[in-house]
Design a protein around this motif. Structure first.
Motif, mmCIF file in Angstrom:
data_model
loop_
_atom_site.group_PDB
_atom_site.id
_atom_site.type_symbol
_atom_site.label_atom_id
_atom_site.label_comp_id
_atom_site.label_asym_id
_atom_site.label_seq_id
_atom_site.Cartn_x
_atom_site.Cartn_y
_atom_site.Cartn_z
ATOM 1 N N LYS A 152 0.816 -1.212 0.000
ATOM 2 C CA LYS A 152 0.000 0.000 0.000
ATOM 3 C C LYS A 152 0.851 1.263 0.000
ATOM 4 O O LYS A 152 1.940 1.307 0.570
ATOM 5 C CB LYS A 152 -0.940 0.004 1.207
ATOM 6 N N ASN A 171 1.211 5.484 0.821
ATOM 7 C CA ASN A 171 0.827 6.354 1.934
ATOM 8 C C ASN A 171 -0.452 7.132 1.656
ATOM 9 O O ASN A 171 -1.059 7.682 2.578
ATOM 10 C CB ASN A 171 1.963 7.328 2.261
ATOM 11 N N ARG A 172 -0.852 7.185 0.406
ATOM 12 C CA ARG A 172 -2.119 7.832 0.027
ATOM 13 C C ARG A 172 -2.580 7.277 -1.309
ATOM 14 O O ARG A 172 -1.825 6.611 -2.026
ATOM 15 C CB ARG A 172 -1.954 9.353 -0.075
ATOM 16 N N SER A 189 -2.384 0.690 -4.179
ATOM 17 C CA SER A 189 -1.394 -0.342 -3.872
ATOM 18 C C SER A 189 -0.887 -0.997 -5.148
ATOM 19 O O SER A 189 -1.463 -0.840 -6.227
ATOM 20 C CB SER A 189 -1.982 -1.399 -2.941
ATOM 21 N N THR A 223 3.541 2.251 2.866
ATOM 22 C CA THR A 223 3.307 2.060 4.294
ATOM 23 C C THR A 223 4.309 1.050 4.845
ATOM 24 O O THR A 223 4.782 0.155 4.136
ATOM 25 C CB THR A 223 1.884 1.567 4.571
ATOM 26 N N GLN A 224 4.620 1.178 6.124
ATOM 27 C CA GLN A 224 5.596 0.319 6.781
ATOM 28 C C GLN A 224 4.892 -0.860 7.430
ATOM 29 O O GLN A 224 3.876 -0.713 8.099
ATOM 30 C CB GLN A 224 6.350 1.144 7.843
ATOM 31 N N ASN A 250 12.209 -1.011 10.020
ATOM 32 C CA ASN A 250 11.057 -1.796 9.566
ATOM 33 C C ASN A 250 11.338 -3.293 9.693
ATOM 34 O O ASN A 250 11.123 -4.081 8.772
ATOM 35 C CB ASN A 250 10.701 -1.417 8.117
#
Length: 284
Positions: free
Chosen positions: A4, A6-7, A32, A96-97, A119
């Motif tokens: 995914k 971040n936006r 994503s 995303t992490q 991470n």
């Protein structure tokens, strides 16, 4: 599984060479990137050939020709386009992490000269010996043993052809190790391209083994010294891969299989079989 952003991203904002002559991108939004064997909603994936994705919900396929029944973005080289797309997202938007960076549990033992990137998650009671490198996106379970000079989660040997040049393919996936896993000295476990490379509970991997991207090794399997698993190989439960064996990419080796010493496996192997030779043949 997917990676995914971040936006949410509108494809018209993605300034890459492969999209320069593509129309209609303003109407497409994705959140994503997926592997085409395991797609998710509102995602983009590369399709070249083989089985089509079963989940078509708001899925965008990067292809070189129209695939009936699917939303397709037609580009000259889908793999190159995806590489450019990933680089753009990483620079301008971010992914995303998976794991929250935190203090390691007090029961984790770390040797000298160990590198642990961001991470990463490491479970209780795990031992990391000297000179190990654990790359970003790696999850290691409880009571694991990671032996000296091993590499977990590094990039794979993945190249795509862009005109006359070979271009390094960007790896987005990680490595997921279950509980009570052992990784031997000088062994490399490569991160997945989009999904994770997965090694389940109680798997024992010997020294000098190479496990390529997107492999799946099920519980209680043994992978012995100098063996090589190519990309997307699946190994069943309690299966034993003897020293010096090589398994071709995208093959499935069933449960309770024995792959004999130095075998070259070029076909799927059913559960309960013993195979041996070059090429490997059933001997029981």
């Amino acid at each position: 599984m997917s990676r995914k952003f971040n936006r949410i991203v509108r494809l018209s904002e993605v300034d890459i060479p492969s999209f320069s002559n593509v129309d209609g991108l303003d109407a497409i939004q994705v959140e994503s990137i997926s592997d085409n064997t395991n797609t998710s909603e509102n995602s983009i994936a590369v399709y070249i050939k083989g089985p089509l994705p079963s989940n078509k919900e708001n899925l965008q396929l990067l292809t070189s020709t129209i695939v009936p029944g699917y939303c397709c973005i037609i580009v000259d080289n889908p793999r190159v386009a995806m590489n450019e797309f990933i680089a753009f997202i990483a620079l301008k938007v971010g992914f995303t992490q998976d794991y929250t960076d935190s203090i390691l549990p007090s029961s984790v033992k770390i040797g000298k000269n160990v590198v642990i990137e961001h991470n990463v998650e490491i479970g209780e009671g795990t031992i990391i010996e000297h000179n190990v490198v654990i790359h970003s996106g790696t999850r290691i379970g409880r009571n694991c043993l990671i032996r000296t000079h091993s590499s977990i989660g590094g990039g794979g040997y993945n190249y795509i052809k862009d005109n006359q040049y070979l271009v390094k393919q960007i790896d987005l996936g990680g490595v997921w190790l279950g509980d009570n896993v052992e990784i031997g000295s000088n062994t490399c476990v490569v991160r997945g391209l989009v999904d994770d490379t997965v090694i389940m509970n109680n798997v024992k991997v010997d020294n000098l083994v190479h496990i390529a991207h997107d492999c799946f090794i099920d519980e209680d399997a043994y992978i012995i010294a100098k063996s090589e698993l190519s990309g997307y190989v699946k190994i069943g439960k309690r299966t034993r891969i003897a020293p010096g064996s090589c398994i071709k990419q995208r093959l499935t080796i069933g449960d309770d299989v024995i792959v004999g010493l130095g075998s070259i496996v070029l076909k799927n192997v059913s559960s309960g079989c013993t195979v041996f030779g070059s090429p490997a043949r059933k001997i029981n």
